[in-house]
Motif scaffolding. Sequence first.
Motif, short mmCIF file in Angstrom:
data_model
loop_
_atom_site.label_atom_id
_atom_site.label_comp_id
_atom_site.label_asym_id
_atom_site.label_seq_id
_atom_site.Cartn_x
_atom_site.Cartn_y
_atom_site.Cartn_z
N ILE A 99 11.75 3.31 -8.63
CA ILE A 99 12.60 2.33 -7.95
C ILE A 99 13.75 1.99 -8.88
CG2 ILE A 99 12.74 0.03 -6.91
CD1 ILE A 99 9.68 0.25 -6.44
N TYR A 100 14.98 2.09 -8.37
CA TYR A 100 16.18 1.77 -9.14
C TYR A 100 16.92 0.68 -8.39
CZ TYR A 100 20.43 2.86 -11.94
OH TYR A 100 21.51 2.84 -12.78
N THR A 101 16.97 -0.52 -8.97
CA THR A 101 17.56 -1.66 -8.30
C THR A 101 18.16 -2.64 -9.30
OG1 THR A 101 17.11 -3.48 -6.76
CG2 THR A 101 15.33 -2.89 -8.26
N GLY A 102 19.22 -3.31 -8.89
CA GLY A 102 19.80 -4.38 -9.68
C GLY A 102 19.35 -5.75 -9.18
N ALA A 103 18.51 -5.77 -8.14
CA ALA A 103 18.02 -7.01 -7.54
C ALA A 103 16.50 -7.01 -7.56
CB ALA A 103 18.52 -7.14 -6.11
N THR A 104 15.92 -8.18 -7.54
CA THR A 104 14.46 -8.26 -7.57
C THR A 104 13.85 -7.73 -6.28
OG1 THR A 104 12.59 -9.68 -8.17
CG2 THR A 104 14.23 -10.61 -6.66
N LEU A 105 12.65 -7.24 -6.39
CA LEU A 105 11.88 -6.84 -5.22
C LEU A 105 11.22 -8.08 -4.64
CD1 LEU A 105 10.06 -3.75 -6.79
CD2 LEU A 105 12.18 -3.75 -5.49
N ASP A 106 10.44 -7.91 -3.59
CA ASP A 106 9.61 -8.99 -3.09
C ASP A 106 8.66 -9.41 -4.22
OD1 ASP A 106 8.81 -10.25 -0.29
OD2 ASP A 106 6.95 -9.88 -1.40
N LYS A 107 8.27 -10.65 -4.23
CA LYS A 107 7.38 -11.15 -5.29
C LYS A 107 6.01 -10.47 -5.24
CE LYS A 107 7.31 -15.58 -6.22
NZ LYS A 107 7.02 -17.02 -6.22
N THR A 108 5.55 -10.12 -4.03
CA THR A 108 4.22 -9.54 -3.85
C THR A 108 4.34 -8.11 -3.35
OG1 THR A 108 3.38 -11.73 -3.30
CG2 THR A 108 1.99 -9.84 -2.71
N ASN A 109 3.79 -7.16 -4.13
CA ASN A 109 3.83 -5.74 -3.79
C ASN A 109 2.48 -5.12 -4.12
OD1 ASN A 109 6.89 -5.19 -3.28
ND2 ASN A 109 6.80 -6.49 -5.09
N SER A 110 2.17 -3.99 -3.46
CA SER A 110 0.93 -3.29 -3.76
C SER A 110 1.14 -1.79 -3.62
CB SER A 110 -0.21 -3.76 -2.85
OG SER A 110 0.06 -3.41 -1.50
N GLY A 111 0.30 -1.04 -4.33
CA GLY A 111 0.34 0.41 -4.28
C GLY A 111 0.36 1.00 -5.67
N ASN A 112 0.81 2.26 -5.77
CA ASN A 112 0.85 2.98 -7.03
C ASN A 112 2.19 3.67 -7.21
OD1 ASN A 112 -2.16 2.99 -6.19
ND2 ASN A 112 -2.16 3.44 -8.38
N ILE A 113 2.74 3.55 -8.40
CA ILE A 113 3.88 4.36 -8.80
C ILE A 113 3.37 5.27 -9.91
CG2 ILE A 113 6.23 4.39 -9.72
CD1 ILE A 113 6.58 1.54 -8.61
N ASN A 114 3.29 6.56 -9.62
CA ASN A 114 2.76 7.55 -10.56
C ASN A 114 3.93 8.28 -11.21
OD1 ASN A 114 -0.03 7.04 -9.79
ND2 ASN A 114 0.53 8.02 -7.86
N ASN B 11 0.83 -1.20 0.00
CA ASN B 11 0.00 0.00 0.00
C ASN B 11 0.87 1.26 0.00
OD1 ASN B 11 -2.42 1.42 -0.04
ND2 ASN B 11 -2.50 1.54 2.18
N THR B 12 1.84 1.27 -0.91
CA THR B 12 2.81 2.35 -1.01
C THR B 12 2.54 3.16 -2.27
OG1 THR B 12 4.49 1.01 0.09
CG2 THR B 12 5.29 2.84 -1.26
N THR B 13 2.69 4.48 -2.16
CA THR B 13 2.56 5.37 -3.32
C THR B 13 3.89 6.06 -3.54
OG1 THR B 13 0.21 5.74 -2.89
CG2 THR B 13 1.33 7.35 -4.29
N ILE B 14 4.35 6.03 -4.78
CA ILE B 14 5.56 6.76 -5.17
C ILE B 14 5.16 7.69 -6.31
CG2 ILE B 14 7.92 6.63 -6.03
CD1 ILE B 14 8.06 3.77 -4.92
N ASN B 15 5.35 9.00 -6.12
CA ASN B 15 5.04 10.00 -7.14
C ASN B 15 6.35 10.52 -7.72
OD1 ASN B 15 2.21 9.90 -6.62
ND2 ASN B 15 2.54 11.16 -4.81
N ILE B 16 6.52 10.37 -9.04
CA ILE B 16 7.77 10.72 -9.71
C ILE B 16 7.51 11.73 -10.81
CG2 ILE B 16 9.61 9.78 -11.20
CD1 ILE B 16 9.80 8.92 -8.29
#
Length: 170
Positions: free
Chosen positions: A89-104, A78-83
């Motif tokens: 999100i900038y990563t060279g590794a995988t995130l958790d398999k299960t995520n929720s929220g909005n990246i705008n 239930n995370t919101t990221i406004n860009i």
Amino acid sequence: EASDGKAAIELGVDGSLNLAALSGNGTITAKGSADGILLSAGAKGLNVSGTTIDMSDSTSTGVGIHNQAGISGIRLDNTTININDGIGIYTGATLDKTNSGNINVSGGIGLLLQNTDGTATANNLDLSGSDGLFIDISGSGGRGIVANLAGSDRIVDSAVNINVNHSAGG
């Protein structure tokens, strides 16, 4: 709130942050070149829950969650990221398999999978349980998921919902 500099929140050696343990919702704001949350070398973990990372200011060019530590398993609940023109999100590794929220995203990138030195990653991206995560693109040049993968046997497995709402986005 951070304006320029490194980040609003930086996790260093052996640092971890579990925002699910906090009651209520909060907002992390970063402007200019500052990142929202920076996981520096040696950081151990991040769980972001019920939180908004706001980088929508017209001057914002930083990263919402910048995984320089290269750790896998960062979780969004239930995370919101406004860009604006930065990266969610900038990563060279995988995130958790299960995520929720909005990246705008306006003109930036929702999720960039590559090593933070700009080289291709040898990791797979498994977001197969993330059907509760939405990336909404509203501006010209905005992109949902960009994967720079090394090797021909790399996999991006995603249930993330990507909505391109601008004719020059995607």
